[in-house]
Design an enzyme around this catalytic site. Sequence first.
Site, PDB file in Angstrom:
ATOM      1  N   GLY A   2       1.010  -1.296  -0.058  1.00  0.00           N
ATOM      2  CA  GLY A   2       0.174  -0.042  -0.174  1.00  0.00           C
ATOM      3  C   GLY A   2       0.920   1.437  -0.246  1.00  0.00           C
ATOM      4  O   GLY A   2       1.851   1.217  -0.398  1.00  0.00           O
TER       5      GLY A   2
ATOM      6  N   HIS B 296       2.424   5.068  -4.779  1.00  0.00           N
ATOM      7  CA  HIS B 296       3.153   5.492  -5.333  1.00  0.00           C
ATOM      8  C   HIS B 296       3.057   5.143  -6.996  1.00  0.00           C
ATOM      9  O   HIS B 296       2.709   3.971  -7.820  1.00  0.00           O
ATOM     10  CB  HIS B 296       4.716   6.031  -5.103  1.00  0.00           C
ATOM     11  CG  HIS B 296       5.056   4.952  -5.109  1.00  0.00           C
ATOM     12  ND1 HIS B 296       5.894   4.231  -6.019  1.00  0.00           N
ATOM     13  CD2 HIS B 296       5.622   3.925  -3.829  1.00  0.00           C
ATOM     14  CE1 HIS B 296       6.794   3.438  -5.549  1.00  0.00           C
ATOM     15  NE2 HIS B 296       6.434   3.444  -4.110  1.00  0.00           N
TER      16      HIS B 296
ATOM     17  N   HIS C 267       4.284   1.313  -7.808  1.00  0.00           N
ATOM     18  CA  HIS C 267       3.385   0.392  -7.670  1.00  0.00           C
ATOM     19  C   HIS C 267       2.838   0.038  -9.397  1.00  0.00           C
ATOM     20  O   HIS C 267       2.074   0.004  -9.510  1.00  0.00           O
ATOM     21  CB  HIS C 267       2.391   0.666  -6.405  1.00  0.00           C
ATOM     22  CG  HIS C 267       3.533   0.445  -5.056  1.00  0.00           C
ATOM     23  ND1 HIS C 267       3.464   1.469  -3.974  1.00  0.00           N
ATOM     24  CD2 HIS C 267       3.398  -0.861  -4.502  1.00  0.00           C
ATOM     25  CE1 HIS C 267       4.659   1.083  -2.759  1.00  0.00           C
ATOM     26  NE2 HIS C 267       4.534  -0.432  -3.387  1.00  0.00           N
TER      27      HIS C 267
ATOM     28  N   ASP D 104      13.620  -3.685  -5.701  1.00  0.00           N
ATOM     29  CA  ASP D 104      14.464  -4.471  -4.396  1.00  0.00           C
ATOM     30  C   ASP D 104      14.609  -6.116  -4.925  1.00  0.00           C
ATOM     31  O   ASP D 104      14.288  -7.230  -5.238  1.00  0.00           O
ATOM     32  CB  ASP D 104      12.490  -4.841  -3.481  1.00  0.00           C
ATOM     33  CG  ASP D 104      12.109  -3.672  -2.781  1.00  0.00           C
ATOM     34  OD1 ASP D 104      12.512  -3.323  -2.135  1.00  0.00           O
ATOM     35  OD2 ASP D 104      11.635  -3.159  -3.885  1.00  0.00           O
TER      36      ASP D 104
ATOM     37  N   GLN E  54      14.896  -9.023  -3.120  1.00  0.00           N
ATOM     38  CA  GLN E  54      13.116  -9.146  -3.344  1.00  0.00           C
ATOM     39  C   GLN E  54      13.009 -10.387  -3.983  1.00  0.00           C
ATOM     40  O   GLN E  54      11.974 -11.320  -4.528  1.00  0.00           O
ATOM     41  CB  GLN E  54      12.598  -8.420  -2.639  1.00  0.00           C
ATOM     42  CG  GLN E  54      10.331  -8.864  -3.162  1.00  0.00           C
ATOM     43  CD  GLN E  54       9.980  -8.124  -2.458  1.00  0.00           C
ATOM     44  OE1 GLN E  54       9.647  -7.373  -1.597  1.00  0.00           O
ATOM     45  NE2 GLN E  54       9.656  -7.725  -3.284  1.00  0.00           N
TER      46      GLN E  54
HETATM   47  O1  PAF Z   1       7.708  -5.003  -1.823  1.00  0.00           O
HETATM   48  C1  PAF Z   1       6.266  -5.109  -1.125  1.00  0.00           C
HETATM   49  O2  PAF Z   1       5.831  -4.363  -1.031  1.00  0.00           O
HETATM   50  C2  PAF Z   1       6.844  -6.283  -0.443  1.00  0.00           C
HETATM   51  O3  PAF Z   1       7.595  -6.590   0.367  1.00  0.00           O
HETATM   52  C3  PAF Z   1       6.037  -7.436  -0.944  1.00  0.00           C
HETATM   53  C4  PAF Z   1       6.543  -7.913  -2.006  1.00  0.00           C
HETATM   54  C5  PAF Z   1       3.867  -6.904  -0.983  1.00  0.00           C
HETATM   55  C6  PAF Z   1       5.258  -8.562   0.305  1.00  0.00           C
HETATM   56  O4  PAF Z   1       5.016  -7.950   0.947  1.00  0.00           O
END
Ligand code: PAF
Length: 293
Positions: free
Chosen positions: A40, A43, A46, A159, A162
């Site tokens: 959430g 911005h 996203h 990220d 990630q």
């Molecule tokens: O990148 C993010 O916003 C978070 O790490 C994710 C991938 C939604 C997991 O909570």
Amino acid sequence: MLPRTTFEFMELHGTVDGFRAALDGERCSGRTIGLVPTMGALHDGHLSLVRRAAKECDVVATTIFVNPLQFGPDEDLERYPRDLEGDRSAAEAAGSDYLFVPSEREMYPREPKAHVTVTTTEDGLEAASRPGHLDGVATVVTKLFALTGPCRAYFGEKDHEQLEVVRALVTDLSFPVEVVSCPTVRAPDGLALSSRNAYLTADERHAAPVLYRALEAGQACLESGERDPTVVSRVMSDLVGTEPSVRLVYAEARPGDVEWRLFVAAHVGVARLIDTLAVPVCAAPVDTVTAGR
Ligand code: PAF
């Protein structure tokens, strides 16, 4: 791809069962699903994921869940920015058809007994400086993949670790998910967009683009022929050091087969910010002797 479904309004779901049933229904009608997992405070970074998913999939499902498992005990879980009303209209305008906003109780109805643990491709960096963080991300993304079902899932390149973890989940645990990585969206002064930029005071916001300038300095260093990762890393950390209000966590240059990857993380006030840049190998051929030091 089927002609895009035009929803009059984006559908909001708060329960796992409701969200899963809605997406199962879409797939039964032959529609492809694009998943955009977020925490959430949306911005333009996203929203670029939502827009891309809307171009490539019949239906877009955005999720908003501030996942407690990925925050350390001294981190910003409590004050993490939340703006559901703003997020709703922004996600809908960007082309999201579903918004899944579960409560913590809905996602974790009891103390979890099963967790996902990952070994990352990048040693150190986020994995070392935020112990447990990537496992927390892997656990929640596993849940989101399990309840979404077959889909394309969109993640930002900022990220990077990630992204590597999510790719590993898909490969190692055989999720029917295609991971799509999307470029970092930056402010005109280079600062990577992040929900945590909301913490910055005016002075800190002025100082924060030093992270991107450090990456650019590392890139210039590679392009000038430097091949020693330690030297490139030092150039980046020295650049961050020119902003007294910015506290460096790490600055590292890592050579790879196809590209070098530059990483930086720093505290700017209460905000912990990260950024990364890929530099193609053709701009920076690796001397294996110095790179292996
Ligand atoms: O990148 C993010 O916003 C978070 O790490 C994710 C991938 C939604 C997991 O909570």
